[in-house]
Design an enzyme around this catalytic site. Structure first.
Site, PDB file in Angstrom:
ATOM      1  N   SER A 115       0.838  -1.188   0.000  1.00  0.00           N
ATOM      2  CA  SER A 115       0.000   0.000   0.000  1.00  0.00           C
ATOM      3  C   SER A 115       0.886   1.256   0.000  1.00  0.00           C
ATOM      4  O   SER A 115       1.738   1.408  -0.874  1.00  0.00           O
ATOM      5  CB  SER A 115      -0.963  -0.022   1.188  1.00  0.00           C
ATOM      6  OG  SER A 115      -1.981   0.930   1.026  1.00  0.00           O
ATOM      7  N   ASP A 211      -7.887  -3.833  -7.155  1.00  0.00           N
ATOM      8  CA  ASP A 211      -7.405  -3.448  -5.830  1.00  0.00           C
ATOM      9  C   ASP A 211      -8.555  -2.817  -5.054  1.00  0.00           C
ATOM     10  O   ASP A 211      -9.081  -1.773  -5.438  1.00  0.00           O
ATOM     11  CB  ASP A 211      -6.243  -2.467  -5.989  1.00  0.00           C
ATOM     12  CG  ASP A 211      -5.589  -2.110  -4.674  1.00  0.00           C
ATOM     13  OD1 ASP A 211      -6.323  -1.702  -3.742  1.00  0.00           O
ATOM     14  OD2 ASP A 211      -4.363  -2.229  -4.566  1.00  0.00           O
ATOM     15  N   HIS A 278      -6.250  -6.212  -1.299  1.00  0.00           N
ATOM     16  CA  HIS A 278      -5.293  -5.092  -1.305  1.00  0.00           C
ATOM     17  C   HIS A 278      -3.891  -5.665  -1.136  1.00  0.00           C
ATOM     18  O   HIS A 278      -3.319  -6.157  -2.088  1.00  0.00           O
ATOM     19  CB  HIS A 278      -5.660  -4.080  -0.223  1.00  0.00           C
ATOM     20  CG  HIS A 278      -4.889  -2.795  -0.295  1.00  0.00           C
ATOM     21  ND1 HIS A 278      -4.611  -2.141  -1.478  1.00  0.00           N
ATOM     22  CD2 HIS A 278      -4.326  -2.036   0.679  1.00  0.00           C
ATOM     23  CE1 HIS A 278      -3.924  -1.035  -1.232  1.00  0.00           C
ATOM     24  NE2 HIS A 278      -3.727  -0.950   0.069  1.00  0.00           N
TER      25      HIS A 278
END
Length: 333
Positions: A115, A211, A278
């Site tokens: 991330s 995502d 994610h």
């Protein structure tokens, strides 16, 4: 009048961002005061050879998220808010500390993150390489950090506006590639599409084509769905109707188009699966387990290991949803 409106809009955006940063400073992602003292090391950080076959015996360090700009902030002056953005200095201090503890003699090193940490990995990849011995094997792995500068379903450039404000508030431009920042607005150089054009160190990209963070915050942020017609789809890809799936396929196409130049990079690796998730490198279920996502029967861990140790450099791209039955799809419904 147009200039005045633009000025007011910019101030409102800056104020909103500052308030958001202040709120974050009172939570674990914004201050070490509120962080857990211990965190589990799983996935790529695991010491279990069954879970982490290639890197289980390595020395591992987790740098905690705290600055809000992927360790790239370094403003020239204080902003009067009582908030201090010094991500770049935090990064440098951490690196010097690790070098003094033995990193300076490393023979192999892998910088990774997911991330915002994946974005930080791309921003600092070449800098990380410079810290280490010239004869060391040094590479970088960015997980779910390939954020796109895409319009939302209403045509608004949400992420671009957000990045512009972050760069301005935190003085991020100084941490970005100088030639890129001289050629275009600096905030555009914070997007991975531009960053990877200038990285010289070998990079591996792990990214889901759908995502979940980007779907919920770039493509379909709350403000773009006032009637909640996307609510179930935002929470689970299995609840999307055919029209919504078509929109998500367009987002996937934008990702692949943004990666088209990187596909020519001979030293770069890639694992782009068609999952609604994610981060995937830090969880055992998605990194390497009997139920892990696979492309061509390879887990993410096997693909990254093959790439790092030069056993096989692959750029794996999954077929579109819903063909992959190995996905570990998140479902918040």
């Amino acid at each position: 009048m147009g200039v005045l409106q633009g000025t007011i809009s910019r101030r409102v955006l800056d104020l909103d961002l500052t308030i958001g940063c202040f709120t974050l400073s009172l939570k674990p992602l914004g201050s070490s005061k509120y962080m857990e003292r211990q965190v589990p090391f799983s996935g790529i950080l695991s010491c279990d050879p069954a879970q982490n076959p290639d890197f289980f015996s390595w020395n591992k360090v987790k740098i905690r998220y705290c600055d809000g700009a992927s360790f790239a902030g370094h403003p020239e002056s204080e902003n009067g808010t009582g908030l201090f953005f010094r991500g770049q200095l935090i990064w440098e201090a951490v690196m010097h500390e690790l070098l003094s503890l033995g990193l300076s003699s490393a023979k192999q090193a892998l910088l990774s993150g997911c991330s915002a940490g994946g974005l930080a990995t791309l921003i600092h990849c070449d800098d990380f390489r410079k810290f280490l011995p010239k004869d060391a094997t040094v590479k970088c792995l960015a997980d779910a950090g390939f954020f796109l500068d895409e319009k939302d379903i209403l045509g608004n450039q949400v992420m671009g506006s957000f990045y512009r404000d972050v760069v301005q508030l935190q003085g991020v431009a100084k941490s970005l590639h100088k030639e890129c920042a001289a050629r275009m607005e600096p905030y555009k150089c914070l997007f991975p599409r531009e960053i990877i054009k200038n990285i010289k160190t070998p990079v591996f990209l792990v990214n889901p084509a759908y995502d979940i963070w980007q779907i919920q915050n770039i493509l379909i942020p709350d403000a773009s769905d006032p009637h909640h017609s996307w609510q179930n789809c935002r929470l689970s890809i299995h609840k999307c109707n055919p029209s919504q799936i078509a929109t998500l396929q367009g987002f996937r196409s934008s990702l692949l188009e943004a990666l088209s130049e990187f596909q020519k990079n001979k030293e770069g690796g890639m694992f782009i699966n068609s999952c609604f998730v994610h981060c995937q490198t830090w969880m055992a279920n998605t990194w390497h387990s009997p139920k892990s996502p696979r492309i061509n029967n390879k887990t993410i861990a096997e693909s990254v290991g093959d790439w790092f140790f030069n056993r096989n450099i692959l750029k794996q791209i999954d077929c579109p949803y819903p063909c992959d039955r190995t996905c570990y799809d998140l479902d918040f419904t």
